[in-house]
Design an enzyme around this catalytic site. Structure first.
Site, mmCIF file in Angstrom:
data_model
loop_
_atom_site.group_PDB
_atom_site.id
_atom_site.type_symbol
_atom_site.label_atom_id
_atom_site.label_comp_id
_atom_site.label_asym_id
_atom_site.label_seq_id
_atom_site.Cartn_x
_atom_site.Cartn_y
_atom_site.Cartn_z
ATOM 1 N N MET A 262 56.505 21.665 3.038
ATOM 2 C CA MET A 262 55.636 21.543 4.216
ATOM 3 C C MET A 262 54.181 21.637 3.796
ATOM 4 O O MET A 262 53.786 22.517 3.032
ATOM 5 C CB MET A 262 55.977 22.637 5.234
ATOM 6 C CG MET A 262 55.099 22.618 6.470
ATOM 7 S SD MET A 262 55.195 21.048 7.376
ATOM 8 C CE MET A 262 53.705 21.148 8.371
ATOM 9 N N ASN A 264 51.226 22.620 4.776
ATOM 10 C CA ASN A 264 50.218 23.507 5.335
ATOM 11 C C ASN A 264 48.908 23.392 4.548
ATOM 12 O O ASN A 264 48.908 23.424 3.320
ATOM 13 C CB ASN A 264 50.701 24.952 5.277
ATOM 14 C CG ASN A 264 52.172 25.072 5.611
ATOM 15 O OD1 ASN A 264 52.604 24.726 6.691
ATOM 16 N ND2 ASN A 264 52.944 25.548 4.641
ATOM 17 N N HIS A 294 53.043 14.068 -2.430
ATOM 18 C CA HIS A 294 53.213 13.771 -0.998
ATOM 19 C C HIS A 294 52.552 14.872 -0.156
ATOM 20 O O HIS A 294 51.743 14.580 0.741
ATOM 21 C CB HIS A 294 54.706 13.671 -0.674
ATOM 22 C CG HIS A 294 55.013 13.490 0.786
ATOM 23 N ND1 HIS A 294 55.466 12.314 1.314
ATOM 24 C CD2 HIS A 294 54.946 14.363 1.842
ATOM 25 C CE1 HIS A 294 55.655 12.448 2.614
ATOM 26 N NE2 HIS A 294 55.349 13.699 2.954
ATOM 27 N N GLU A 295 52.908 16.131 -0.439
ATOM 28 C CA GLU A 295 52.345 17.220 0.355
ATOM 29 C C GLU A 295 50.838 17.322 0.153
ATOM 30 O O GLU A 295 50.092 17.631 1.088
ATOM 31 C CB GLU A 295 53.029 18.543 0.009
ATOM 32 C CG GLU A 295 54.547 18.543 0.146
ATOM 33 C CD GLU A 295 55.046 18.062 1.493
ATOM 34 O OE1 GLU A 295 54.334 18.236 2.496
ATOM 35 O OE2 GLU A 295 56.160 17.497 1.544
ATOM 36 N N HIS A 298 48.843 14.979 2.302
ATOM 37 C CA HIS A 298 48.695 15.449 3.676
ATOM 38 C C HIS A 298 47.423 16.268 3.879
ATOM 39 O O HIS A 298 46.997 16.445 5.028
ATOM 40 C CB HIS A 298 49.897 16.313 4.067
ATOM 41 C CG HIS A 298 51.079 15.538 4.543
ATOM 42 N ND1 HIS A 298 51.014 14.630 5.567
ATOM 43 C CD2 HIS A 298 52.381 15.566 4.137
ATOM 44 C CE1 HIS A 298 52.226 14.125 5.788
ATOM 45 N NE2 HIS A 298 53.073 14.669 4.920
ATOM 46 N N GLU A 317 53.042 10.721 7.744
ATOM 47 C CA GLU A 317 54.163 10.718 6.813
ATOM 48 C C GLU A 317 54.244 9.449 5.972
ATOM 49 O O GLU A 317 54.507 9.509 4.770
ATOM 50 C CB GLU A 317 55.472 10.951 7.574
ATOM 51 C CG GLU A 317 55.541 12.302 8.274
ATOM 52 C CD GLU A 317 55.390 13.479 7.313
ATOM 53 O OE1 GLU A 317 55.496 13.301 6.082
ATOM 54 O OE2 GLU A 317 55.153 14.596 7.804
#
Length: 810
Positions: A262, A264, A294-295, A298, A317
């Site tokens: 995730m 965050n 990927h994270e 974000h 995403e």
């Protein structure tokens, strides 16, 4: 009634009425070592554009007290506290407690079975912050968050803004974190426990890694690799988006009983299943790189710039999934990342996009419950592939320019699809409205063939194609191999597109270089040649394009399992890229186990096992090959050779035991011995997996109880145990559990989105069912929550295709 899901209309009304100024959130974790409760005090400062109006705040935890501007409100119901008679400026204070911290949503307490230490993580996408504290839980009400966390003295606490001041309180410590930048509620995090910590300075950033103490040795083993990838990713994105990551500190926390990872802000949470207990294979190294990147992507797509509402989830995403492969190829040693994407994610997206759960990448989302249902193959791998096509369509330089403008214009705000399209249109000079409608608002997959008329070649679409640029490669023989003679890019705007500039060739490869999201088919003359020659193509990506066509033909009933299995097994002998050896092995084993008719299963498994034994002679591929052998061993001799070659590799011995158990071997004592000497704190899951494979009624009942009824297996390990449970040739034993799966559908959503997706997909029966069962499962899904319904429709379609292939013979 239950907890209500926020609708788009409600979110729009609330965003029009209020603006959140800041959150001050005080969290008390001191009861967790011995009990279940997390206590929170959330103080929210917000303004109202229409004084006197009313709204509501989200809080699905038990409310102890709530005051608005000093006046008591609440206690609330349906996960909401009504806020009447708002002032121009408001202060809301809500004290709450969440006691469901083992199976609930938003916050989870995990106990390490090896040493009894307790760890707690929080994860809030899409709207689960409300299960821990009161907040306006929608993505377009961004605000600064200031967290104060009181935790046991032996614990370390991590959060978004890092660098906390710590106050000693005897048996506890209070961690006070600086304000975050403006964040959506789902981008915030608190993780805590007696962590092992590793830190490193890199290019002006303070990088941290955390894991439970019992995995300290594994974290130390992998730290250099993760720090290198983190440094490379931060540098690549800073340059590509013309915006460095604005915070000095960047932490990554590996947590037990967590699913996936995730994003965050500044503090990414991972499942500690990514810390491989055995030495990672090349494919596992590549997966670590992709997930890390990927994270990290974000931080820009999702955190710095956030979608306004969940219909633009793909802005987060799909972009992160695209960007992680782009960054891996350009900035790390994983230069075949796109080949891996093709053989892992993209072929899954092709299947999903041709089934009953297909949907446009961008679609109206009524409420957050529906939003949870689109964290899927369309949003992720199809979305990433479409963005790769967009980069090709507008040109990489224009793509970079548009991205830089997008971030500069919208940093710390919220956007819609149109904002992105406007930036890319301005940068490229191309009108992207037609492209946007065709690719993002329309479901389905284009399919192309080549039509030959003498020396004339025409690319023919099956229906009206989307506007796109793709390539056709011409290959000729060079001894036993094929070499590329020419590559021609073609811009498609209509059903028939002339292809010029290609010399005579033995093989013509549609979508060479894998630039677009479209399937292809050989003509009747070259069909058989495709299956024979895929392994002779010269690059990982060209072989992958051919293999993807073979796989797609299997899933649509245009090729038999025997044909597809032979083609993929031949690829194993020819492949030079470590990035795709393991995916090919998995596909070949899946064909033998799940797609082949019963009469042909043993022969196909034996062929894959033989290929694995040959591969195992290469020291660089020994580990991967022996893992493949553990899935496909068909004789006692195979198992004996596997155990002999496994040496001291505990992981391989567990895999051998699972296969031995499935084949009816007496594995109890060997499993007990292996469990006693395995240092992995989660080795009990491996022992349970062995038991799951046994063809024994009492053991099947025991495993089902622990896996499904008690939910005693961490969500990241459900797939491992379930795959061993649903074995071929055990139909009589498994038939009752196919019925129990249908009975469980109404409860599969419990525990949040990740649990809902994982349990629905992984537990779906793979054997002891027939086409009538598929229809019953689809009927049962009608009453399920959206995420379960969509996942079940997608999985049932895939299994239905397996059943047709099994019934097709040869």
């Amino acid at each position: 009634m239950g907890i209500r899901s926020l609708t788009r209309a409600e979110a729009e009304l609330r965003a029009a009425l209020i603006a959140v100024e800041r959150y001050d959130v005080d969290v008390d974790l001191t009861e967790l070592p011995g009990g279940p409760e997390v206590r929170s005090v959330s103080t929210v400062a917000f303004s109202c554009r229409e004084p006197g109006a009313a709204t509501f705040v989200d809080c699905a935890a038990r409310v102890l007290s709530a005051t608005l501007n000093g006046v008591e409100v609440g206690p609330g119901e349906d996960g909401r506290i009504q806020l009447p008679r708002l002032a121009a400026h408001n202060v809301l204070r809500v004290e709450s407690v969440q006691a469901d911290t083992t199976a609930g949503e938003g916050v989870h307490k995990a106990t390490d079975p090896s040493d009894g230490e307790v760890y707690v993580w929080m994860s809030f996408e899409p709207d689960e912050a409300r299960f821990v504290w009161a907040c306006f839980d929608q993505p377009d009400l961004k605000a600064a968050h200031a967290f104060t966390v009181t935790a046991p003295a032996a614990w370390t606490v991590t959060s978004n803004s890092g660098d906390a001041s710590v106050e000693e309180l005897g048996a506890a410590r209070r961690w006070t974190f600086p304000d975050t930048p403006p964040l959506s509620t789902y981008n915030t995090v608190i993780n805590a426990g007696p962590f092992h910590e590793v830190r490193r300075e890199a290019d002006g950033h303070d990088l941290g890694l955390y894991a439970r103490r019992s995995l300290a040795e594994v974290l130390e083993r992998d730290a250099d690799e993760m720090f290198t990838l983190t440094r490379q990713g931060l540098a690549f994105y800073a340059e590509a988006f013309a915006m460095p990551f604005p915070q000095r500190r960047y932490d990554q926390v590996f947590m037990p009983e967590f699913g996936g990872a995730m994003e965050n802000y500044g503090c990414v949470t991972w499942s500690d299943g990514f810390l491989r207990r055995a030495a990672p294979t090349p494919a596992e190294h590549a997966l670590l790189a992709r997930v890390l990147l990927h994270e990290m992507a974000h931080m820009w797509f999702g955190n710095i710039v956030t979608m306004r509402w969940w219909d633009d989830l793909w802005l987060n995403e799909a972009f992160a999934e695209f960007a992680c492969h782009w960054a891996a190829e350009r900035a790390t040693r994983h230069t075949d990342a796109w080949a891996g994407h093709l053989m892992i994610g993209k072929i899954s997206a092709y299947l999903s996009d041709q089934g009953p759960a297909s949907h446009p990448i961008h679609q109206p989302i009524h409420d957050v419950a529906q939003a949870a249902s689109i964290f899927d193959n369309i949003t992720y791998p199809k979305g990433a592939s479409v963005l790769q096509q967009l980069k090709t369509y507008v040109g990489e330089e224009n793509f970079r320019t548009g991205m830089a403008a997008y971030f500069a214009r919208h940093a710390w705000g919220n956007t819609t699809l149109q904002d992105l399209i406007d930036s890319l249109s301005e940068a490229s000079g191309r009108d992207l409205d037609t492209w946007r409608t065709a690719w993002l608002a329309t479901a389905g997959t284009d399919r192309f063939t080549l039509e030959r008329d003498g020396d004339t070649l025409t690319l023919v679409a099956d229906g009206s194609p989307r506007p796109q640029v793709l390539a056709v490669g011409a290959y000729g023989g060079n001894g036993d191999a094929l070499e590329r003679r020419a590559l021609v890019r073609v811009e498609v705007t209509q059903t028939r597109t002339p292809v010029t500039g290609l010399p005579p060739a033995d093989v013509l490869l549609i979508n060479d270089d894998d630039l677009t999201f479209a399937t292809s088919r050989p003509d009747s003359v070259t069909r058989d040649a495709l299956f024979r020659t895929a392994a002779r193509l010269p690059t990982a990506i060209s072989r992958g394009v051919a293999a993807a066509t073979v796989w797609d033909m299997l899933t649509t009933g245009e090729a038999t399992a025997a044909e597809a299995g032979r083609s993929l097994t031949a690829l194993l002998a020819a492949e030079t890229s470590d990035a795709v050896i393991e995916p090919y092995l998995n596909l070949a084993a899946n064909i033998a186990e799940l797609w082949a008719p019963a009469a042909g299963r043993t022969a196909l498994s034996a062929a894959v096992a033989a290929a694995c034994l040959r591969l195992a002679d290469d020291p660089g591929r020994r580990q991967v090959a022996l893992r493949g052998l553990a899935r496909t061993a068909t004789t006692r001799d195979d198992l004996d050779r596997l155990r002999e070659r496994a040496g001291a590799d505990v992981d391989l011995h567990w895999r051998a035991l699972v296969r031995d158990a499935e084949l009816g071997g007496d594995v109890t004592s060997e499993s007990e011995v292996l469990l006693a000497r395995d240092p992995d704190p989660d080795a009990w899951i491996r022992a349970l997996t062995v038991r799951a494979a046994l063809p024994d009624p009492a053991t099947k009942a025991e495993v089902w109880q622990r896996l499904v009824v008690d939910r005693g297996v961490p969500v990241n390990s459900v797939g491992l145990v379930a795959a061993a449970f649903w074995r071929p040739d055990q139909d009589e034993l498994l038939a009752p559990y196919a019925e129990r799966y249908l009975e469980a559908i109404p409860t599969l959503h419990q525990g949040g989105m990740i649990h809902a997706i994982g349990y629905t997909h992984r537990l779906f029966p793979l054997h002891a069912i027939d086409p009538a069962y598929i229809e019953r499962a689809r009927e049962a899904s009608r009453e399920a929550v959206p995420v379960v319904r969509t996942t079940l429709l997608e999985r049932s379609d895939e299994v239905s295709r397996m059943l047709r292939a099994r019934a097709g013979g040869s």
